[in-house]
Design a protein around this motif. Structure first.
Motif, short mmCIF file in Angstrom:
data_model
loop_
_atom_site.label_atom_id
_atom_site.label_comp_id
_atom_site.label_asym_id
_atom_site.label_seq_id
_atom_site.Cartn_x
_atom_site.Cartn_y
_atom_site.Cartn_z
N ASP A 199 10.24 -42.70 44.61
CA ASP A 199 9.91 -43.81 43.72
C ASP A 199 9.06 -43.38 42.52
O ASP A 199 8.75 -44.20 41.65
CB ASP A 199 9.20 -44.94 44.49
CG ASP A 199 7.85 -44.53 45.06
OD1 ASP A 199 7.54 -43.32 45.05
OD2 ASP A 199 7.11 -45.43 45.51
N GLU A 200 8.71 -42.11 42.42
CA GLU A 200 8.00 -41.62 41.24
C GLU A 200 8.96 -41.17 40.15
O GLU A 200 8.52 -40.78 39.06
CB GLU A 200 7.07 -40.48 41.64
CG GLU A 200 5.92 -40.94 42.55
CD GLU A 200 4.94 -39.86 42.93
OE1 GLU A 200 3.88 -40.21 43.48
OE2 GLU A 200 5.23 -38.67 42.69
N ILE A 201 10.25 -41.25 40.42
CA ILE A 201 11.25 -40.81 39.45
C ILE A 201 11.69 -41.99 38.58
O ILE A 201 12.03 -43.06 39.08
CB ILE A 201 12.48 -40.23 40.17
CG1 ILE A 201 12.07 -39.04 41.05
CG2 ILE A 201 13.55 -39.80 39.16
CD1 ILE A 201 13.18 -38.54 41.94
N TYR A 202 11.67 -41.80 37.26
CA TYR A 202 12.17 -42.79 36.32
C TYR A 202 13.63 -42.49 35.98
O TYR A 202 14.04 -41.32 36.03
CB TYR A 202 11.34 -42.76 35.04
CG TYR A 202 10.06 -43.57 35.09
CD1 TYR A 202 9.37 -43.78 36.29
CD2 TYR A 202 9.53 -44.11 33.93
CE1 TYR A 202 8.20 -44.50 36.32
CE2 TYR A 202 8.35 -44.84 33.96
CZ TYR A 202 7.68 -45.03 35.15
OH TYR A 202 6.53 -45.77 35.18
N PRO A 203 14.42 -43.50 35.63
CA PRO A 203 15.83 -43.27 35.27
C PRO A 203 16.01 -42.27 34.12
O PRO A 203 17.03 -41.59 34.04
CB PRO A 203 16.33 -44.66 34.87
CG PRO A 203 15.44 -45.61 35.61
CD PRO A 203 14.09 -44.94 35.64
N SER A 204 15.02 -42.18 33.24
CA SER A 204 15.11 -41.28 32.09
C SER A 204 14.72 -39.84 32.42
O SER A 204 14.86 -38.94 31.58
CB SER A 204 14.19 -41.79 30.97
OG SER A 204 12.85 -41.88 31.43
N ASP A 205 14.24 -39.60 33.63
CA ASP A 205 13.77 -38.26 34.01
C ASP A 205 14.92 -37.29 34.24
O ASP A 205 16.07 -37.70 34.47
CB ASP A 205 12.95 -38.34 35.30
CG ASP A 205 11.59 -38.99 35.09
OD1 ASP A 205 11.15 -39.10 33.94
OD2 ASP A 205 10.99 -39.39 36.11
N HIS A 206 14.58 -36.02 34.22
CA HIS A 206 15.46 -34.98 34.74
C HIS A 206 14.97 -34.65 36.16
O HIS A 206 13.79 -34.84 36.48
CB HIS A 206 15.44 -33.75 33.86
CG HIS A 206 16.24 -33.90 32.61
ND1 HIS A 206 15.88 -34.77 31.60
CD2 HIS A 206 17.40 -33.33 32.20
CE1 HIS A 206 16.78 -34.72 30.63
NE2 HIS A 206 17.71 -33.85 30.96
N VAL A 207 15.87 -34.15 36.96
CA VAL A 207 15.55 -33.88 38.36
C VAL A 207 16.02 -32.48 38.73
O VAL A 207 17.12 -32.05 38.34
CB VAL A 207 16.22 -34.91 39.31
CG1 VAL A 207 15.98 -34.55 40.77
CG2 VAL A 207 15.70 -36.31 39.02
N ILE A 208 15.17 -31.77 39.47
CA ILE A 208 15.56 -30.50 40.09
C ILE A 208 15.34 -30.66 41.58
O ILE A 208 14.22 -30.93 42.02
CB ILE A 208 14.71 -29.32 39.57
CG1 ILE A 208 14.91 -29.12 38.07
CG2 ILE A 208 15.05 -28.04 40.32
CD1 ILE A 208 13.93 -28.15 37.45
N VAL A 209 16.39 -30.54 42.35
CA VAL A 209 16.26 -30.62 43.81
C VAL A 209 16.15 -29.20 44.35
O VAL A 209 17.08 -28.40 44.25
CB VAL A 209 17.47 -31.35 44.44
CG1 VAL A 209 17.33 -31.36 45.97
CG2 VAL A 209 17.56 -32.78 43.91
#
Length: 244
Positions: A199-209
């Motif tokens: 829930d700390e992720i915003y839709p505009s963020d990039h993500v690295i799993v």
């Protein structure tokens, strides 16, 4: 997109006693981009942060900050970096002002500039009126605000956040997440935020799993969702980390 990323990680590997903690990790973060490094405990997040901050020495691969090689141009590279670690690094028996002035002295700032920067950052975080209180008197959320302020005093290009919301109550956590995303938008700041909280992720963020030292997926939230044929990022993360 900038020709030179704020942070470049290229083929980075690291081992402890023969066991790989990171395995050929590569990614880049551009100015004005918030990238969430998503991974469970033991994924390699803290190892990666220790290499970027030079707490550990890079053995294989390359790290560049604003075009400066972290090994060959260490001082220039680290001058571009602001860090908030998971465990507090403030001196509990000093005041907020004393903690921040110590940081500005380390960066060679004169008293006038230091006072201007301290006032600016504390006012943005609604902490200026508490500048003469000892850190020990502050709650967890307010201590985090002081650490955020400290990390920004020297105007870094990259802000590293190592699970900064751990131990905070929900309102403090939400306020911190909102504040950092506003910084990204207003200051063109690049952020690498290590977390295991979806829930700390915003839709505009990039993500690295990151899972067991390897990058399982990277890109925008929508791209990671699409590549895993998921309906939301939480489902994508589960698929990527349960498959290995």
């Amino acid at each position: 997109m900038s020709a030179s990323p704020t942070l470049l990680i290229d083929e980075l590997s690291f081992s402890y006693s023969g066991k790989k903690a990171l395995d050929k990790v590569s990614f880049a973060i551009q100015p004005g981009e918030c990238t969430v490094l998503l991974g469970s405990n033991g994924a390699g997040k803290s190892t990666l942060f220790s290499l970027i901050t030079r707490l550990y020495d890079t053995r294989q691969g390359r790290i560049e900050l604003c075009g400066f090689d972290i090994k060959k141009q260490t001082r220039n590279a680290l001058a571009k970096l602001g860090v908030v670690f998971q465990q507090t690094t403030l001196d509990m028996d000093l005041t907020v002002m004393q903690n921040l002035r110590y940081h500005t002295a380390l960066h060679g700032m004169g008293r006038q500039l230091a006072n201007q920067r301290i006032q600016q950052e504390l006012e943005r975080l609604s902490m200026y009126e508490r500048r003469f209180e000892k850190v020990r008197q502050l709650n967890g959320g307010h201590r985090r605000r002081v650490e955020i302020a400290r990390s920004l005093l020297h105007k870094p290009s990259l802000l590293l956040l190592d699970e900064p919301t751990v131990g905070l109550d929900v309102p403090s956590r939400q306020a911190l997440v909102e504040y950092v995303h506003q910084l990204v938008a207003d200051e063109d700041l690049a952020v690498l935020w290590a977390s295991h909280l979806i829930d700390e992720i915003y839709p505009s963020d990039h993500v690295i799993v990151l899972h067991k030292g390897q990058i399982k997926a990277k890109g925008s939230v929508d791209e990671v969702i699409a590549v895993t044929q998921s309906s939301q990022i939480k489902e994508a993360f589960t698929k990527l980390t349960e498959a290995a």
